[in-house]
Design an enzyme around this catalytic site. Structure first.
Site, PDB file in Angstrom:
ATOM      1  N   GLU A  28       9.343  -3.921  -5.787  1.00 51.29           N
ATOM      2  CA  GLU A  28       8.039  -4.413  -5.324  1.00 51.29           C
ATOM      3  C   GLU A  28       7.617  -3.616  -4.094  1.00 51.29           C
ATOM      4  OE1 GLU A  28       5.310  -5.605  -5.759  1.00 51.29           O
ATOM      5  OE2 GLU A  28       5.255  -7.786  -5.605  1.00 51.29           O
ATOM      6  N   ASP A  29       6.313  -3.446  -3.942  1.00 55.00           N
ATOM      7  CA  ASP A  29       5.813  -2.689  -2.802  1.00 55.00           C
ATOM      8  C   ASP A  29       5.893  -3.498  -1.504  1.00 55.00           C
ATOM      9  OD1 ASP A  29       3.900  -4.501  -3.676  1.00 55.00           O
ATOM     10  OD2 ASP A  29       2.251  -3.056  -3.795  1.00 55.00           O
ATOM     11  N   ASP A  50       4.228 -10.456   1.009  1.00 56.82           N
ATOM     12  CA  ASP A  50       3.419 -11.068   2.066  1.00 56.82           C
ATOM     13  C   ASP A  50       3.776 -12.555   2.131  1.00 56.82           C
ATOM     14  OD1 ASP A  50       1.487 -11.955   3.772  1.00 56.82           O
ATOM     15  OD2 ASP A  50      -0.219 -11.134   2.697  1.00 56.82           O
ATOM     16  N   ARG A  52      -4.045   4.748  -1.733  1.00 56.71           N
ATOM     17  CA  ARG A  52      -2.704   4.690  -2.325  1.00 56.71           C
ATOM     18  C   ARG A  52      -1.959   6.016  -2.146  1.00 56.71           C
ATOM     19  NH1 ARG A  52      -2.340   0.041  -5.571  1.00 56.71           N
ATOM     20  NH2 ARG A  52      -4.273  -0.585  -6.603  1.00 56.71           N
TER      21      ARG A  52
HETATM   22  P1  5GP Z   1       2.120 -12.149  -1.824  1.00 54.19           P
HETATM   23  O1  5GP Z   1       2.069 -12.886  -3.117  1.00 54.19           O
HETATM   24  O2  5GP Z   1       3.549 -11.821  -1.390  1.00 54.19           O
HETATM   25  O3  5GP Z   1       1.369 -12.844  -0.736  1.00 54.19           O
HETATM   26  O4  5GP Z   1       1.342 -10.791  -2.017  1.00 54.19           O
HETATM   27  C1  5GP Z   1       1.901  -9.777  -2.756  1.00 54.19           C
HETATM   28  C2  5GP Z   1       0.888  -8.766  -3.231  1.00 54.19           C
HETATM   29  O5  5GP Z   1      -0.317  -8.790  -2.440  1.00 54.19           O
HETATM   30  C3  5GP Z   1       1.477  -7.366  -3.081  1.00 54.19           C
HETATM   31  O6  5GP Z   1       2.199  -6.974  -4.229  1.00 54.19           O
HETATM   32  C4  5GP Z   1       0.250  -6.534  -2.837  1.00 54.19           C
HETATM   33  O7  5GP Z   1      -0.335  -6.197  -4.062  1.00 54.19           O
HETATM   34  C5  5GP Z   1      -0.692  -7.486  -2.100  1.00 54.19           C
HETATM   35  N1  5GP Z   1      -0.552  -7.331  -0.634  1.00 54.19           N
HETATM   36  C6  5GP Z   1       0.039  -8.179   0.238  1.00 54.19           C
HETATM   37  N2  5GP Z   1      -0.032  -7.719   1.496  1.00 54.19           N
HETATM   38  C7  5GP Z   1      -0.668  -6.525   1.416  1.00 54.19           C
HETATM   39  C8  5GP Z   1      -1.020  -5.535   2.401  1.00 54.19           C
HETATM   40  O8  5GP Z   1      -0.772  -5.643   3.606  1.00 54.19           O
HETATM   41  N3  5GP Z   1      -1.664  -4.431   1.934  1.00 54.19           N
HETATM   42  C9  5GP Z   1      -1.965  -4.245   0.616  1.00 54.19           C
HETATM   43  N4  5GP Z   1      -2.609  -3.130   0.280  1.00 54.19           N
HETATM   44  N5  5GP Z   1      -1.647  -5.157  -0.335  1.00 54.19           N
HETATM   45  C10 5GP Z   1      -0.991  -6.275   0.063  1.00 54.19           C
END
Ligand code: 5GP
Length: 187
Positions: A101-102, A105, A167
């Site tokens: 996973e990238d 959050d 990206r």
């Molecule tokens: P989560 O479900 O953990 O809140 O969010 C995960 C997804 O939200 C990540 O896989 C990504 O696609 C997007 N995301 C969360 N934080 C960021 C951020 O700081 N920058 C970007 N570009 N995408 C984010």
């Protein structure tokens, strides 16, 4: 690229730092999965760069597959409501799955993916994330291999986008506030 660089207010993690940490992660994964053939499952599109570089640092016969999910919310905040847009090409029962996973959050996207994959009876399932925001620690599943912990800021680069741009930056950075304001006016 100079236009893109100009939109960046601060570089959080430089290209060399990214690559050297990814090399360490690859070595750790190589040791931990010795004698196995893990299946790396990348989450499109953000994890593509990380998946490519990480897989080249793993000295094992790995296989690669991808999933695409959509997380609902605003462009900079996830709501944790997830839908699978592209599923894996092959079954994973009995496989050692490593989710790549990238960024984590809230961790809600990852939780959904891991629960969904666990139902398919893999031999094991672990998580490798390049970035984790500090606030994620409370809500996220445990990350087995983590690149960097970062502050609770919206970041772009190295696979991560804002409105599908940035990206291809080789580093992880924070955009200038004007960039968001301008794109809202444009919409
Ligand atoms: P989560 O479900 O953990 O809140 O969010 C995960 C997804 O939200 C990540 O896989 C990504 O696609 C997007 N995301 C969360 N934080 C960021 C951020 O700081 N920058 C970007 N570009 N995408 C984010």
């Amino acid at each position: 690229m100079s236009d893109l660089n100009h939109d960046v207010a601060q570089i959080l993690i430089g290209a060399d730092e990214l690559q050297s940490r990814i090399s360490e992660l690859g070595q750790q994964i190589t040791r931990d999965y010795a004698g196995k053939e893990p299946l790396l499952v990348g989450v499109l599109k953000g994890a593509v760069m990380f998946m490519v570089d990480l897989s080249r640092q793993i000295d094992l016969a790995v296989e690669i597959d991808f999933m695409a999910v959509s997380s609902y919310g605003s462009s900079t905040q996830s709501l944790g409501v997830v839908r699978i847009l592209k599923d894996l090409d092959r079954a994973i029962d009995g496989r050692d799955v490593l989710v790549v996973e990238d960024i984590v959050d809230t961790g809600l996207t990852l939780r959904y993916i891991v629960d969904n994959l666990r139902d398919r009876c893999p031999a094991s399932i672990r998580i490798c994330a390049l970035l984790q925001k500090q606030k994620a620690r409370a809500t996220s599943p445990t990350i087995d291999y983590l690149g960097f912990e970062i502050p609770d800021q919206f970041v772009v680069g190295y696979g991560l986008d804002y409105a599908e741009r940035y990206r291809n930056l080789p580093y992880v950075g924070v955009l200038r506030p004007e960039v968001y304001q301008t794109s809202q006016v444009e919409k």
